[in-house]
Scaffold this active site. Structure first.
Site, PDB file in Angstrom:
ATOM      1  N   GLY A  67     -39.794  46.165  15.600  1.00  0.00           N
ATOM      2  CA  GLY A  67     -38.357  46.239  15.826  1.00  0.00           C
ATOM      3  C   GLY A  67     -37.817  47.648  15.669  1.00  0.00           C
ATOM      4  N   LEU A 117     -35.566  49.013  13.440  1.00  0.00           N
ATOM      5  CA  LEU A 117     -35.530  49.595  12.105  1.00  0.00           C
ATOM      6  C   LEU A 117     -36.916  49.723  11.497  1.00  0.00           C
ATOM      7  CD1 LEU A 117     -33.981  50.704   9.711  1.00  0.00           C
ATOM      8  CD2 LEU A 117     -33.602  48.347   8.924  1.00  0.00           C
ATOM      9  N   ALA A 119     -36.741  39.715  11.109  1.00  0.00           N
ATOM     10  CA  ALA A 119     -35.710  38.674  11.052  1.00  0.00           C
ATOM     11  C   ALA A 119     -35.597  38.002  12.405  1.00  0.00           C
ATOM     12  CB  ALA A 119     -34.355  39.269  10.660  1.00  0.00           C
ATOM     13  N   TYR A 120     -35.040  36.814  12.380  1.00  0.00           N
ATOM     14  CA  TYR A 120     -34.655  36.118  13.606  1.00  0.00           C
ATOM     15  C   TYR A 120     -33.232  36.598  13.888  1.00  0.00           C
ATOM     16  CZ  TYR A 120     -33.921  32.200  16.865  1.00  0.00           C
ATOM     17  OH  TYR A 120     -33.668  31.431  17.976  1.00  0.00           O
ATOM     18  N   THR A 162     -26.863  41.763   6.909  1.00  0.00           N
ATOM     19  CA  THR A 162     -26.026  41.975   8.089  1.00  0.00           C
ATOM     20  C   THR A 162     -24.538  41.781   7.800  1.00  0.00           C
ATOM     21  OG1 THR A 162     -25.514  40.969  10.256  1.00  0.00           O
ATOM     22  CG2 THR A 162     -26.515  39.543   8.632  1.00  0.00           C
ATOM     23  N   TYR A 203     -26.864  32.162  12.294  1.00  0.00           N
ATOM     24  CA  TYR A 203     -27.633  33.366  11.968  1.00  0.00           C
ATOM     25  C   TYR A 203     -27.131  33.983  10.665  1.00  0.00           C
ATOM     26  CZ  TYR A 203     -28.541  38.408  11.971  1.00  0.00           C
ATOM     27  OH  TYR A 203     -28.861  39.685  11.589  1.00  0.00           O
TER      28      TYR A 203
END
Length: 287
Positions: free
Chosen positions: A10, A12, A60-61, A101, A125
């Site tokens: 991903g 990050l 993460a999803y 988040t 989420y």
């Protein structure tokens, strides 16, 4: 210092691994193909063999809309996967960095959310990410919970790349203008995370680039700096319906960063300018 980074494929995770390497730290970045974090036995086996001093959990999803209908998979990754990694970190007394988040907040009002404000997620989420936070806090003491928003990096897809791609075939775009937050450059964020793990200043942090903007104003700045002649029409959230409700206020206060002596990230405008230069260099290298 041995560091295990999940989510290496991903945006990050990729930059965190690169930053660790720049600091000559022993780092192992793992992708979904290398470790299924929802497989408890696999997590235990990998962590037992590597014996990290720090686990930086970037995986993460994150498919916000899909999560509303794919709740089981979303929960398995964001809640169960986080639990298995946190348990493994506790077993080895490793520091644990959990990337969270802005979606843990309901996004009402126009004031920045503080680190101590009560989360109240409005989508599935965000709910799973908040549950992940609570699991980390309940299992271990030496944790950093780092809430981020509107992420962009060189690896993977993001809003900037989407805007630039659309600008190739469109000279006018409708972009939501009533959602406000802070774009976050993973290159800058990775530097902060590596700085954090060298300390014992544990707790919850908000870490985004400085300043606030809307998606529409962000798009205008992208086109201006990229020299693209695209007219951006600002529209309301209601005019662009999505499966998952988006928080209109994603402003995050970075008070804890300052209080603990960490240097705030550069402004989002400065980050965007540097990112576009990096993007151009990557394209030129690939040609």
């Amino acid at each position: 210092m041995k560091i295990l980074v999940t989510g290496y494929a991903g945006q990050l995770g990729y930059d965190v691994v690169r930053e660790c390497e720049l600091h000559n730290l022993e780092v192992k970045g793992i992708t979904r193909n290398e470790l299924d974090i929802t497989d408890k036995a696999a997590v235990i086996s990998l962590v037992d063999s590597f014996k990290p001093d720090v686990i930086i959990h970037c995986a993460a999803y994150t498919a916000v809309d899909k999560a509303e209908d794919d709740q089981e998979n979303c929960r398995n990754v964001n809640v169960e996967g986080t639990k298995y990694l946190a348990e493994a970190a506790k077993k080895h007394d490793a520091k644990f960095v959990y990337i969270s988040t802005d979606y843990v907040f309901e996004g009402k009002g126009d004031q920045p959310f503080n680190e101590d404000d009560q989360p109240n997620p409005i989508g599935y989420y965000g709910l799973t990410k908040y549950e992940g936070e609570k699991i980390v806090q309940s299992l271990i003491d030496n944790y950093f919970i780092v809430r981020i928003s509107w992420v962009f990096g060189i690896n993977g897809n993001n809003f900037i790349k989407t805007m630039l791609r659309l600008s190739e075939t469109r000279n006018e775009l409708n972009v939501v203008g009533d959602q406000v937050g802070s774009p976050t450059y993973t290159f800058d964020l990775a530097k902060l995370i590596v700085e954090m793990i060298k300390t014992d200043k544990y707790g919850i942090y908000h870490a985004t680039n400085e300043g606030f903007t809307s998606w529409a104003e962000f798009a205008k700045e992208i086109f201006k700096l990229a020299g693209k002649d695209v007219l951006v029409q600002s529209i309301s959230t209601e005019e662009y319906p999505t499966r998952a409700v988006r928080p209109k206020n994603s402003r995050l206060s970075k008070q804890k960063l300052v209080e603990n002596g960490f240097k705030p990230l550069p402004t989002w405008e400065d980050a965007l300018a540097r990112y576009l230069v990096q993007l151009k260099q990557e394209v030129e290298l690939g040609e």
